[in-house]
Design an enzyme around this catalytic site. Structure first.
Site, short mmCIF file in Angstrom:
data_model
loop_
_atom_site.label_atom_id
_atom_site.label_comp_id
_atom_site.label_asym_id
_atom_site.label_seq_id
_atom_site.Cartn_x
_atom_site.Cartn_y
_atom_site.Cartn_z
N LYS A 169 -8.46 2.93 -5.02
CA LYS A 169 -9.37 2.11 -4.21
C LYS A 169 -10.83 2.54 -4.39
O LYS A 169 -11.10 3.61 -4.94
CB LYS A 169 -8.93 2.19 -2.75
CG LYS A 169 -7.53 1.59 -2.49
CD LYS A 169 -7.18 1.59 -0.99
CE LYS A 169 -5.81 0.99 -0.75
NZ LYS A 169 -5.47 0.91 0.71
N TYR A 176 -3.75 -8.88 -0.19
CA TYR A 176 -3.29 -8.37 1.11
C TYR A 176 -2.94 -9.51 2.08
O TYR A 176 -3.00 -9.34 3.30
CB TYR A 176 -4.36 -7.47 1.73
CG TYR A 176 -4.35 -6.05 1.19
CD1 TYR A 176 -3.22 -5.23 1.34
CD2 TYR A 176 -5.45 -5.51 0.53
CE1 TYR A 176 -3.20 -3.93 0.86
CE2 TYR A 176 -5.44 -4.20 0.05
CZ TYR A 176 -4.31 -3.41 0.22
OH TYR A 176 -4.29 -2.13 -0.25
N ASN A 203 -8.50 4.86 2.21
CA ASN A 203 -7.38 5.79 2.01
C ASN A 203 -6.95 5.93 0.54
O ASN A 203 -5.80 6.22 0.24
CB ASN A 203 -6.21 5.43 2.93
CG ASN A 203 -5.63 4.06 2.66
OD1 ASN A 203 -6.08 3.36 1.76
ND2 ASN A 203 -4.62 3.68 3.42
N HIS A 240 -3.46 2.46 -3.29
CA HIS A 240 -2.43 1.50 -2.88
C HIS A 240 -1.23 1.71 -3.78
O HIS A 240 -1.37 2.01 -4.95
CB HIS A 240 -2.92 0.05 -3.06
CG HIS A 240 -1.77 -0.93 -3.09
ND1 HIS A 240 -1.18 -1.39 -1.95
CD2 HIS A 240 -1.06 -1.46 -4.13
CE1 HIS A 240 -0.16 -2.19 -2.29
NE2 HIS A 240 -0.08 -2.25 -3.61
N GLU A 261 2.99 -8.17 -7.37
CA GLU A 261 1.67 -7.53 -7.53
C GLU A 261 1.36 -7.26 -9.00
O GLU A 261 0.21 -7.42 -9.44
CB GLU A 261 1.63 -6.23 -6.73
CG GLU A 261 1.64 -6.47 -5.23
CD GLU A 261 1.72 -5.19 -4.41
OE1 GLU A 261 1.76 -5.30 -3.17
OE2 GLU A 261 1.71 -4.09 -4.99
P1 RTP Z 1 -1.38 -0.03 0.88
O1 RTP Z 1 -0.69 -1.38 1.06
O2 RTP Z 1 -2.85 -0.14 0.72
O3 RTP Z 1 -0.71 0.76 -0.20
O4 RTP Z 1 -1.15 0.84 2.21
P2 RTP Z 1 0.17 1.05 3.03
O5 RTP Z 1 1.31 0.29 2.39
O6 RTP Z 1 0.34 2.51 3.22
O7 RTP Z 1 -0.20 0.38 4.41
P3 RTP Z 1 -0.09 -1.17 4.86
O8 RTP Z 1 0.64 -1.20 6.15
O9 RTP Z 1 0.40 -2.01 3.73
O10 RTP Z 1 -1.61 -1.53 5.16
C1 RTP Z 1 -2.51 -1.90 4.13
C2 RTP Z 1 -3.83 -1.21 4.36
O11 RTP Z 1 -4.40 -1.70 5.58
C3 RTP Z 1 -5.08 -0.65 6.24
N1 RTP Z 1 -4.54 -0.46 7.56
N2 RTP Z 1 -5.28 -0.26 8.61
N3 RTP Z 1 -6.22 0.22 11.24
C4 RTP Z 1 -4.91 0.13 11.00
O12 RTP Z 1 -4.08 0.26 11.88
C5 RTP Z 1 -4.47 -0.11 9.64
N4 RTP Z 1 -3.21 -0.24 9.27
C6 RTP Z 1 -3.26 -0.46 7.92
C7 RTP Z 1 -4.91 0.62 5.42
O13 RTP Z 1 -6.08 0.81 4.66
C8 RTP Z 1 -3.72 0.31 4.54
O14 RTP Z 1 -3.79 1.00 3.33
MG MG Z 2 1.19 -1.74 1.86
#
Ligand code: RTP
Ligand code: MG
Length: 141
Positions: free
Chosen positions: A11, A51, A114, A117, A128
């Site tokens: 990212k 997203y 973070n 991804h 994707e």
């Molecule tokens: P990613 O898709 O980016 O790999 O991350 P992830 O699976 O670990 O998390 P996901 O639930 O898919 O969420 C996508 C991105 O949204 C942001 N996020 N913010 N403020 C919040 O509660 C929150 N929850 C998720 C994070 O940047 C996450 O990577």
């Molecule tokens: Mg995710």
């Protein structure tokens, strides 16, 4: 165990920190092969589409703004159990909760910025990967 492919994105925060090479070294050390890669600056539409599952979530706009705040490095990783293995290397979504030694624990600042991804399931990985790489640009064994 099956050989899988997963989509990984370094990212904008991690690209700006100049740690692409350090993150790639972790993929390689874990036995994940980089079989396609490209640097790009996502458009708003690309980030929103990528997203789309989070469109209704309160953090959606911040997430999109962040993903278009600078260039990203996008790659396809291939290897045994690649999807789960990459998620393990990444660590928890919130870097404060990520295990020591994971990419997010070591390179990420916050749940918004973070660092990486990774696809979360075979179905999302397929969608994707197709979104960013035509199959002729994937250089498998
Ligand atoms: P990613 O898709 O980016 O790999 O991350 P992830 O699976 O670990 O998390 P996901 O639930 O898919 O969420 C996508 C991105 O949204 C942001 N996020 N913010 N403020 C919040 O509660 C929150 N929850 C998720 C994070 O940047 C996450 O990577
Ligand atoms: Mg995710």
């Amino acid at each position: 165990m099956a050989v899988e492919r997963t989509l990984s994105i370094i990212k904008p925060d991690a690209v700006a920190k100049n740690v692409i090479g350090q993150i790639y070294a972790r993929f390689e050390a874990a036995g994940l092969k980089i079989v396609a890669a490209r640097m790009t600056h996502l458009s708003r539409l690309e980030a929103e589409n990528f997203y789309a599952v989070h469109r209704q979530r309160p953090f959606f706009n911040d997430l999109v703004e962040f993903m278009i705040s600078g260039p990203v490095m996008i790659q396809v990783l291939e290897g045994e159990n690649a999807i789960a293995k990459n998620r393990e290397l990444m660590g928890a979504t919130d870097p404060q909760k990520a295990d020591k030694g994971t990419i997010r624990a070591d390179f990420a600042e916050s749940i918004d910025a973070n660092a990486v991804h990774g696809s979360d399931a075979p179905e999302t990985a397929a969608v994707e990967i197709a979104c960013f790489f035509p199959s002729l640009n994937i250089y498998s064994r």
